[in-house]
Design a protein around this motif. Structure first.
Motif, PDB file in Angstrom:
ATOM      1  N   ALA A 169       3.543   4.705  -4.826  1.00 40.03           N
ATOM      2  CA  ALA A 169       3.336   3.798  -5.954  1.00 40.03           C
ATOM      3  C   ALA A 169       2.101   2.927  -5.778  1.00 40.03           C
ATOM      4  N   VAL A 170       1.553   2.899  -4.553  1.00 38.69           N
ATOM      5  CA  VAL A 170       0.447   1.994  -4.234  1.00 38.69           C
ATOM      6  C   VAL A 170      -0.887   2.701  -4.405  1.00 38.69           C
ATOM      7  N   ARG A 171      -1.811   2.060  -5.098  1.00 39.95           N
ATOM      8  CA  ARG A 171      -3.177   2.531  -5.228  1.00 39.95           C
ATOM      9  C   ARG A 171      -4.087   1.410  -4.735  1.00 39.95           C
ATOM     10  N   GLY A 172      -4.839   1.699  -3.684  1.00 37.61           N
ATOM     11  CA  GLY A 172      -5.718   0.679  -3.127  1.00 37.61           C
ATOM     12  C   GLY A 172      -6.568   1.258  -2.017  1.00 37.61           C
ATOM     13  N   HIS A 173      -7.657   0.574  -1.685  1.00 40.72           N
ATOM     14  CA  HIS A 173      -8.616   1.104  -0.727  1.00 40.72           C
ATOM     15  C   HIS A 173      -8.972   0.070   0.334  1.00 40.72           C
ATOM     16  N   VAL A 174      -9.359   0.588   1.501  1.00 41.05           N
ATOM     17  CA  VAL A 174     -10.047  -0.194   2.524  1.00 41.05           C
ATOM     18  C   VAL A 174     -11.403   0.465   2.703  1.00 41.05           C
ATOM     19  N   ILE A 175     -12.472  -0.307   2.626  1.00 40.10           N
ATOM     20  CA  ILE A 175     -13.827   0.261   2.647  1.00 40.10           C
ATOM     21  C   ILE A 175     -14.687  -0.460   3.683  1.00 40.10           C
ATOM     22  N   GLY A 176     -15.952  -0.034   3.778  1.00 47.82           N
ATOM     23  CA  GLY A 176     -16.884  -0.683   4.686  1.00 47.82           C
ATOM     24  C   GLY A 176     -16.845  -0.064   6.059  1.00 47.82           C
ATOM     25  N   HIS A 178     -14.972   1.054   9.664  1.00 47.49           N
ATOM     26  CA  HIS A 178     -13.717   1.393  10.328  1.00 47.49           C
ATOM     27  C   HIS A 178     -13.676   0.541  11.594  1.00 47.49           C
ATOM     28  N   GLY A 179     -13.181  -0.680  11.438  1.00 50.44           N
ATOM     29  CA  GLY A 179     -13.201  -1.626  12.543  1.00 50.44           C
ATOM     30  C   GLY A 179     -12.962  -3.031  12.042  1.00 50.44           C
ATOM     31  N   ASP A 180     -13.458  -3.995  12.790  1.00 55.41           N
ATOM     32  CA  ASP A 180     -13.176  -5.389  12.462  1.00 55.41           C
ATOM     33  C   ASP A 180     -13.788  -5.816  11.130  1.00 55.41           C
ATOM     34  N   GLY A 181     -14.801  -5.097  10.649  1.00 51.90           N
ATOM     35  CA  GLY A 181     -15.435  -5.446   9.380  1.00 51.90           C
ATOM     36  C   GLY A 181     -14.855  -4.730   8.180  1.00 51.90           C
ATOM     37  N   ALA A 182     -13.685  -4.133   8.325  1.00 50.10           N
ATOM     38  CA  ALA A 182     -13.061  -3.430   7.204  1.00 50.10           C
ATOM     39  C   ALA A 182     -12.774  -4.399   6.062  1.00 50.10           C
ATOM     40  N   VAL A 183     -13.015  -3.938   4.839  1.00 51.43           N
ATOM     41  CA  VAL A 183     -12.805  -4.767   3.657  1.00 51.43           C
ATOM     42  C   VAL A 183     -11.579  -4.254   2.909  1.00 51.43           C
ATOM     43  N   VAL A 184     -10.549  -5.065   2.833  1.00 50.78           N
ATOM     44  CA  VAL A 184      -9.343  -4.724   2.077  1.00 50.78           C
ATOM     45  C   VAL A 184      -9.584  -5.066   0.611  1.00 50.78           C
ATOM     46  N   CYS A 185      -9.543  -4.057  -0.233  1.00 50.88           N
ATOM     47  CA  CYS A 185      -9.834  -4.261  -1.665  1.00 50.88           C
ATOM     48  C   CYS A 185      -8.561  -4.677  -2.398  1.00 50.88           C
ATOM     49  N   ALA A 186      -8.105  -5.878  -2.083  1.00 47.73           N
ATOM     50  CA  ALA A 186      -6.838  -6.357  -2.641  1.00 47.73           C
ATOM     51  C   ALA A 186      -6.936  -6.594  -4.142  1.00 47.73           C
ATOM     52  N   SER A 187      -8.089  -7.035  -4.623  1.00 41.57           N
ATOM     53  CA  SER A 187      -8.202  -7.420  -6.037  1.00 41.57           C
ATOM     54  C   SER A 187      -8.052  -6.235  -6.984  1.00 41.57           C
ATOM     55  N   SER A 188      -8.311  -5.020  -6.495  1.00 43.72           N
ATOM     56  CA  SER A 188      -8.186  -3.842  -7.348  1.00 43.72           C
ATOM     57  C   SER A 188      -6.952  -3.004  -7.020  1.00 43.72           C
ATOM     58  N   THR A 189      -6.120  -3.490  -6.106  1.00 42.11           N
ATOM     59  CA  THR A 189      -4.921  -2.748  -5.703  1.00 42.11           C
ATOM     60  C   THR A 189      -3.829  -2.868  -6.760  1.00 42.11           C
ATOM     61  N   THR A 190      -3.166  -1.758  -7.037  1.00 47.06           N
ATOM     62  CA  THR A 190      -2.061  -1.761  -8.001  1.00 47.06           C
ATOM     63  C   THR A 190      -0.815  -1.145  -7.385  1.00 47.06           C
ATOM     64  N   VAL A 191       0.315  -1.517  -7.929  1.00 48.37           N
ATOM     65  CA  VAL A 191       1.600  -0.907  -7.609  1.00 48.37           C
ATOM     66  C   VAL A 191       2.228  -0.463  -8.925  1.00 48.37           C
ATOM     67  N   ASN A 192       2.445   0.834  -9.029  1.00 46.58           N
ATOM     68  CA  ASN A 192       2.947   1.410 -10.285  1.00 46.58           C
ATOM     69  C   ASN A 192       2.054   1.033 -11.466  1.00 46.58           C
TER      70      ASN A 192
END
Length: 308
Positions: A169-176, A178-192
């Motif tokens: 049900a979760v759609r979301g990304h982590v970009i940038g 692969h390490g301590d500088g990973a960016v969690v794209c919370a603002s565009s994450t959706t559930v259902n």
């Protein structure tokens, strides 16, 4: 028996990750032929023999052979999972600590495969730097890094657990990075399909500590990267359409972003970011650029193996 969907796939590296990637590909029946490469040919031959036993017991169609790196020139795809022998004592930027140790092996492999026209997936850490290093030293046109892919999978699993919803049900990304500088794209994450209220503190804690817990328990993360390799190969080789978060060349830099594959052809589709996420991505891009420049050693000159 129906033909395998892919002719030949090569796996470079006979350590824990390389072994797991090779076994996963064998079990998937994706390649008709699986070539394994190691710095020591006897090690590659031993892995090939072990995989051949698996091939027989599972009735896999993939023929397994050991070879030198130069023998991979006609593979449909190559997976790079080498790791130099070094002791990593870092407690922060752990993946980045392998840059100096792993860079020489990546440069050597890239030179061996100069002009290769198939798909290359890099697993070696720090994957964002090693992907760029391989691409620029080899001239290969289709080089991707597995890193943000695994981070994104862990993010979706973690958020599903925290919100008590199915991971599908979760759609979301982590970009940038692969390490301590990973960016969690919370603002565009959706559930259902509905914007999600992401508990960022808990998510970031899990993403930061999960790899260490896995390594502490079994020595090294291996199954997750192998799954990411298989999923990406299916899309990059045109067996399925879909999106994977991969390190690639994007607007002058190399970093993890979502790529949507249609019939094997990628299209960058970076998610919308809020101001904070955009600032994080700018910072991590600058970090990756500086770390790559610190490696020095420009790409070697072209050879007769390159195509025009």
């Amino acid at each position: 028996m129906t033909p395998a969907p892919v002719d030949t796939v090569g796996v470079i590296g006979a350590g824990a990750v390389g072994q797991t990637v090779a076994a996963t590909l064998l079990a998937s029946n994706l390649p008709g032929r699986l070539l394994v490469v190691s710095r020591v040919l006897d090690q590659a031959a031993a892995l090939a023999a072990d995989l051949d036993d698996m091939r027989h017991t599972t009735a896999s169609r993939a023929r397994v052979e050991a070879c030198e790196a130069e023998g991979l020139a006609h593979c449909t795809a190559v997976v790079v999972a080498v790791r130099a022998t070094f002791t990593n004592t870092s407690t922060a930027n752990v993946r980045m600590a392998g840059a100096t140790a792993n860079a020489p092996a990546i440069r050597t492999l890239a030179t061996s495969l100069r002009g290769y026209q198939g798909t290359v997936l890099v697993v070696t850490n720090p994957v964002d730097l090693m992907t760029r290093l391989f691409a620029e030293n080899s001239g290969c046109p289709r080089v991707y890094g597995i890193g943000s892919n695994l981070d994104s999978a862990r993010y979706r699993l973690t958020l599903a657990r925290l919100l008590n919803v199915p991971a599908t049900a979760v759609r979301g990304h982590v970009i940038g990075e692969h390490g301590d500088g990973a960016v969690v794209c919370a603002s565009s994450t959706t559930v259902n399909g509905t914007p999600a209220d992401v508990p960022l503190t808990e998510v970031r804690t899990e993403l930061r500590t999960r790899p260490g817990r896995i390594s502490a328990g079994v020595g090294r993360t291996r199954s997750g990267p192998a799954g990411a390799v298989l999923s990406t190969l299916r899309k990059a080789l045109g067996l399925a359409d879909g999106t994977e978060e991969l390190t690639c060349h994007h607007r002058g830099d190399w970093l993890g972003i979502p790529l949507h594959f249609t019939s094997g052809q990628p299209r960058a589709c970076p998610p919308a970011l809020n101001a904070d996420e955009d600032a994080q991505l700018t910072a991590t891009t600058a970090k990756l650029r500086a770390a790559y420049q610190a490696l020095g050693h420009p790409a070697p000159p072209p050879t007769s193996l390159e195509t025009t």
